[in-house]
Scaffold this active site. Structure first.
Site, PDB file in Angstrom:
ATOM      1  N   GLY A   1       0.862  -1.180   0.000  1.00  0.00           N
ATOM      2  CA  GLY A   1       0.000   0.000   0.000  1.00  0.00           C
ATOM      3  C   GLY A   1       0.891   1.219   0.000  1.00  0.00           C
ATOM      4  O   GLY A   1       1.892   1.251  -0.708  1.00  0.00           O
ATOM      5  N   GLU A   2       0.576   2.147   0.845  1.00  0.00           N
ATOM      6  CA  GLU A   2       1.370   3.377   0.942  1.00  0.00           C
ATOM      7  C   GLU A   2       1.862   3.470   2.387  1.00  0.00           C
ATOM      8  O   GLU A   2       1.066   3.718   3.299  1.00  0.00           O
ATOM      9  CB  GLU A   2       0.473   4.556   0.554  1.00  0.00           C
ATOM     10  CG  GLU A   2       1.216   5.824   0.278  1.00  0.00           C
ATOM     11  CD  GLU A   2       2.265   5.666  -0.812  1.00  0.00           C
ATOM     12  OE1 GLU A   2       1.974   5.057  -1.855  1.00  0.00           O
ATOM     13  OE2 GLU A   2       3.389   6.152  -0.601  1.00  0.00           O
ATOM     14  N   SER A   3       3.160   3.264   2.582  1.00  0.00           N
ATOM     15  CA  SER A   3       3.670   3.142   3.951  1.00  0.00           C
ATOM     16  C   SER A   3       3.523   4.439   4.749  1.00  0.00           C
ATOM     17  O   SER A   3       3.339   4.396   5.968  1.00  0.00           O
ATOM     18  CB  SER A   3       5.128   2.671   3.949  1.00  0.00           C
ATOM     19  OG  SER A   3       5.904   3.528   3.151  1.00  0.00           O
TER      20      SER A   3
ATOM     21  N   CYS B   1       6.109  -5.440   0.629  1.00  0.00           N
ATOM     22  CA  CYS B   1       6.274  -4.111   0.028  1.00  0.00           C
ATOM     23  C   CYS B   1       6.115  -2.989   1.081  1.00  0.00           C
ATOM     24  O   CYS B   1       6.988  -2.842   1.925  1.00  0.00           O
ATOM     25  CB  CYS B   1       5.337  -3.975  -1.165  1.00  0.00           C
ATOM     26  SG  CYS B   1       5.965  -2.776  -2.326  1.00  0.00           S
TER      27      CYS B   1
ATOM     28  N   ARG C   1      12.514   3.756   0.128  1.00  0.00           N
ATOM     29  CA  ARG C   1      11.198   3.641  -0.538  1.00  0.00           C
ATOM     30  C   ARG C   1      11.316   3.933  -2.034  1.00  0.00           C
ATOM     31  O   ARG C   1      12.151   4.719  -2.449  1.00  0.00           O
ATOM     32  CB  ARG C   1      10.213   4.645   0.061  1.00  0.00           C
ATOM     33  CG  ARG C   1       9.898   4.429   1.509  1.00  0.00           C
ATOM     34  CD  ARG C   1       8.848   5.438   1.998  1.00  0.00           C
ATOM     35  NE  ARG C   1       7.639   5.342   1.225  1.00  0.00           N
ATOM     36  CZ  ARG C   1       6.998   6.400   0.694  1.00  0.00           C
ATOM     37  NH1 ARG C   1       7.452   7.611   0.876  1.00  0.00           N
ATOM     38  NH2 ARG C   1       5.902   6.210  -0.001  1.00  0.00           N
TER      39      ARG C   1
ATOM     40  N   ILE D   1       6.240  -3.205  -7.336  1.00  0.00           N
ATOM     41  CA  ILE D   1       5.414  -2.027  -7.646  1.00  0.00           C
ATOM     42  C   ILE D   1       5.845  -0.890  -6.721  1.00  0.00           C
ATOM     43  O   ILE D   1       5.587  -0.935  -5.520  1.00  0.00           O
ATOM     44  CB  ILE D   1       3.916  -2.338  -7.422  1.00  0.00           C
ATOM     45  CG1 ILE D   1       3.488  -3.540  -8.265  1.00  0.00           C
ATOM     46  CG2 ILE D   1       3.063  -1.105  -7.748  1.00  0.00           C
ATOM     47  CD1 ILE D   1       2.088  -4.048  -7.968  1.00  0.00           C
ATOM     48  N   ARG D   2       6.535   0.067  -7.263  1.00  0.00           N
ATOM     49  CA  ARG D   2       7.130   1.143  -6.442  1.00  0.00           C
ATOM     50  C   ARG D   2       7.745   0.530  -5.177  1.00  0.00           C
ATOM     51  O   ARG D   2       7.471   0.935  -4.045  1.00  0.00           O
ATOM     52  CB  ARG D   2       6.087   2.216  -6.094  1.00  0.00           C
ATOM     53  CG  ARG D   2       5.617   2.973  -7.330  1.00  0.00           C
ATOM     54  CD  ARG D   2       4.820   4.208  -6.989  1.00  0.00           C
ATOM     55  NE  ARG D   2       3.732   3.887  -6.100  1.00  0.00           N
ATOM     56  CZ  ARG D   2       3.568   4.426  -4.890  1.00  0.00           C
ATOM     57  NH1 ARG D   2       4.410   5.315  -4.443  1.00  0.00           N
ATOM     58  NH2 ARG D   2       2.558   4.062  -4.152  1.00  0.00           N
TER      59      ARG D   2
ATOM     60  N   HIS E   1       5.218  -8.466  -4.240  1.00  0.00           N
ATOM     61  CA  HIS E   1       3.828  -8.841  -3.933  1.00  0.00           C
ATOM     62  C   HIS E   1       3.562 -10.294  -4.343  1.00  0.00           C
ATOM     63  O   HIS E   1       3.048 -10.522  -5.452  1.00  0.00           O
ATOM     64  CB  HIS E   1       2.873  -7.949  -4.730  1.00  0.00           C
ATOM     65  CG  HIS E   1       2.764  -6.563  -4.217  1.00  0.00           C
ATOM     66  ND1 HIS E   1       1.788  -6.167  -3.332  1.00  0.00           N
ATOM     67  CD2 HIS E   1       3.503  -5.462  -4.476  1.00  0.00           C
ATOM     68  CE1 HIS E   1       1.933  -4.879  -3.062  1.00  0.00           C
ATOM     69  NE2 HIS E   1       2.964  -4.428  -3.741  1.00  0.00           N
TER      70      HIS E   1
ATOM     71  N   GLU F   1       1.227 -12.219  -3.457  1.00  0.00           N
ATOM     72  CA  GLU F   1      -0.227 -12.453  -3.577  1.00  0.00           C
ATOM     73  C   GLU F   1      -0.742 -12.134  -4.969  1.00  0.00           C
ATOM     74  O   GLU F   1      -1.699 -12.745  -5.434  1.00  0.00           O
ATOM     75  CB  GLU F   1      -0.983 -11.660  -2.485  1.00  0.00           C
ATOM     76  CG  GLU F   1      -1.138 -10.164  -2.680  1.00  0.00           C
ATOM     77  CD  GLU F   1       0.131  -9.345  -2.502  1.00  0.00           C
ATOM     78  OE1 GLU F   1       1.194  -9.910  -2.168  1.00  0.00           O
ATOM     79  OE2 GLU F   1       0.069  -8.110  -2.717  1.00  0.00           O
TER      80      GLU F   1
END
Ligand code: GLN
Length: 202
Positions: free
Chosen positions: A47-49, A78, A105, A135-136, A171, A173
């Protein structure tokens, strides 16, 4: 194990539930401290840490997660890996310090540079090549002496294990890979025991 919690503050949690469902393991959503009661492991998803760090404090989850983690396994993917680190090179993230690593990051580039790379994964006598969807994604820059690198892409560590804490910069999953969930949370899996034996032998 019966029930594993997935931290659902923000981000990519639905596919983790699907992996557990396919494994025949129950999973529940964790949004409040009381949701940690009665579960036996926790996944911190991507997500967005920065946002997750803020929300973790808004919902008073930081201390409860830390005390839960003394007894139960935790896996971060991630942004989850970023939150589990000891050092993040971005002051907007206050990490939990469960894995003795430092991370940068977004070090693999922006969203449009997302890619799936072959990662070499090895433990015991087994080794595989797995697709690692970045992903990023964060880069693991430093690894403490009690942290074992279980997988790399080229020379870059992507998978780290320390005691009952597992962190992945990608990721699994998304690619339907369940081996990491099995390692940490499925006592019926042969991988679970392989890792436990290694941890005890270390
Ligand atoms: N770039 C995100 C962060 O730094 C992580 C991205 C992800 O979880 N896929 O929080």
């Amino acid at each position: 194990m019966n029930r594993i919690g997935i931290l659902e503050l923000q981000g990519d949690f639905a596919l983790h539930h699907r992996i557990f469902e396919e494994m025949g393991i129950g999973s529940v959503s964790v949004k409040l401290p009381r949701h940690l009661d009665g579960i036996e492991g926790l996944v911190i998803p991507g997500g967005e840490s920065t946002t997750m760090s803020l929300l973790m404090d808004s919902f008073n989850l930081r201390e409860p997660i830390l005390s839960f983690a003394t007894n139960y396994p935790v896996m971060g993917t991630c942004a989850g890996l970023i939150l589990m680190a000891t050092k993040v090179h971005d002051s907007r993230v206050v990490p939990l310090g469960l894995l003795d690593i430092s991370v940068d990051r977004n070090a693999y580039g922006r969203q449009i540079m997302s890619s799936t790379e072959p990662a070499q994964f090895h433990f015991g006598e087994e080794s595989f090549t797995l697709p690692a969807t970045l992903i990023r994604a964060p880069k693991i820059i430093e690894v403490g002496k009690n942290v074992r690198v279980l997988g790399k892409c080229g020379e870059e560590p992507l998978i780290v294990l320390s005691g009952h804490f597992l962190g992945l910069s990608f990721h699994p999953e998304i690619d339907g890979i369940s081996i990491f969930h099995e390692i940490l949370f499925d006592s019926q899996s042969k991988y679970f025991w392989t890792i436990l034996n290694q941890v005890h032998a270390a």
